[in-house]
Scaffold this active site. Structure first.
Site, short mmCIF file in Angstrom:
data_model
loop_
_atom_site.label_atom_id
_atom_site.label_comp_id
_atom_site.label_asym_id
_atom_site.label_seq_id
_atom_site.Cartn_x
_atom_site.Cartn_y
_atom_site.Cartn_z
NE ARG A 65 10.23 -2.79 9.34
CZ ARG A 65 9.76 -2.89 10.59
NH1 ARG A 65 10.31 -3.78 11.42
NH2 ARG A 65 8.78 -2.12 11.01
CE LYS A 83 11.54 0.62 9.45
NZ LYS A 83 10.53 1.50 8.82
CG HIS A 115 8.03 -3.77 2.20
ND1 HIS A 115 8.63 -3.85 3.44
CD2 HIS A 115 7.05 -2.84 2.32
CE1 HIS A 115 8.04 -3.01 4.28
NE2 HIS A 115 7.09 -2.38 3.62
NE ARG A 163 6.98 -5.11 7.15
CZ ARG A 163 7.10 -5.29 8.46
NH1 ARG A 163 7.47 -6.47 8.93
NH2 ARG A 163 6.85 -4.30 9.30
CG HIS A 188 3.59 -1.98 11.66
ND1 HIS A 188 2.47 -2.49 11.02
CD2 HIS A 188 4.57 -2.00 10.71
CE1 HIS A 188 2.75 -2.78 9.77
NE2 HIS A 188 4.02 -2.49 9.56
CE1 TYR A 234 0.38 -4.66 4.79
CE2 TYR A 234 0.57 -3.97 7.07
CZ TYR A 234 1.15 -4.21 5.84
OH TYR A 234 2.49 -4.00 5.66
#
Length: 329
Positions: free
Chosen positions: A180, A204, A275, A278, A301, A310
């Site tokens: 990210r 995150k 993004h 990414r 994730h 994806y």
């Protein structure tokens, strides 16, 4: 309230409507909102952006609770009927489906916290149905377009201009790792292991992960560190891996500009930012035979369902190729 909390409150104050609504809350509710905000920041480790969004949503919910009357209200009055009425009012205002989903998630986080702290005798949040997001397939570059972006930026760095060296290293690393943009900008020099070709990334929720990168990205990084960084370095640079033109840590806005401008030079390429790179990296990994679990770990994730998006991208691209090229499509 701690200095760090004051800083976060000042971030929220950038939205006058939110600040005004927050100031209108009764003292008791305002105090409990402050405690919830600290919980999000320090206990759950959410990003500033997520905290701002959640707090804004809860301010809106508490406004629904207070209404226009002058009766004293408390968190203990929040029930499923109020939550549903609040979301219905948001829907009537034309709030998008994705924003409604986030509002509901914010409300559930708030009622769960309030129940755990004893403010609510029961938690109505789990009964609040979150509207399903209409997931759109992300725009991605084709492999040849990604190669064109990187070739062009490499050519632009041949004159050893420090900004051009930095921009090329940023593009190579974003595409090589799929990190990210916020993760990229937080990197320090010590987070790069040139021997193992691995980055130490903090994602995150302060979750750490190791992300490999290839020789081209390593080559671009070394050129930036050897020939470019010292020419932008200032007293405020610290140990930041990437620096802005004035010597401070590169910020996400500048990184987005680098990507938009570089991708914009490639004919017929989708208009994408970091993004999008990414998304492109994940798609190309899967097309190359990588398994979902590995891609999930690389991208950081929390759930596999996010990574599965994806697979739809690759299927849609295969279908488009089939329709364009097969004689009986």
């Amino acid at each position: 309230m701690s200095p760090g909390m004051n800083q976060k409150r000042s971030d929220h104050a950038q939205r006058p409507d939110l600040l005004a609504a927050r100031e209108r809350l009764p003292e008791r509710l305002a105090t409990e909102l402050d405690r919830f905000e600290r919980h999000l920041c320090w206990e759950r480790g959410m990003s500033d952006h997520t905290v701002r969004a959640y707090v804004a949503d809860v301010v809106s919910l508490l406004e629904q609770l207070v209404g226009d009357d002058e009766v004293e209200h408390g968190i203990e009055e929040i029930d499923i009927a109020l939550l549903r009425a609040w979301l219905a009012a948001e829907h009537e205002r034309g709030t998008s489906r994705s924003t409604l989903a986030r509002r509901a998630a914010s409300a559930r986080a708030f009622t769960s916290w309030a129940h755990a702290r004893g403010y609510l005798s029961g938690d109505p949040g789990p009964r609040l149905r979150i509207p399903r997001k209409q997931r759109q397939l992300p725009s991605v570059l084709r492999r040849d377009q990604a190669e064109s972006v990187l070739r062009s930026s490499e050519a632009g760095s041949e004159q050893e201009d420090p900004v051009a060296l930095r921009d090329h290293a940023v593009l190579e690393l974003l595409y090589a790792t799929g990190v990210r943009v916020s993760e990229l900008c937080r990197l320090d020099r010590g987070d790069v292991d040139h021997e193992s070709l691995v980055l130490r990334v903090v994602g995150k929720g302060d979750r750490q992960r190791a992300v490999p990168f290839g020789t081209p990205a390593d080559r671009a990084l070394r050129r930036w560190l050897d020939s470019g960084r010292s020419r932008l370095e200032r007293s405020a640079s610290g140990d930041a891996l990437f620096l802005g033109a004035r010597g401070g840590r590169l910020n996400p806005r500048s990184a987005r500009r680098i990507v938009y401008e570089s991708v914009g030079t490639v004919q017929d390429a989708a208009r994408i930012g970091p993004h999008g790179l990414r998304h492109s990296a994940a798609t190309h990994l899967l097309e190359g035979g990588a398994d979902l679990r590995s891609v999930q770990e690389l991208l950081g994730h929390a759930t596999l369902s996010t990574t599965q998006l994806y697979t739809h991208v690759t299927v849609e691209r295969l279908k488009a190729i089939h329709e364009r090229t097969h004689p009986r499509s």
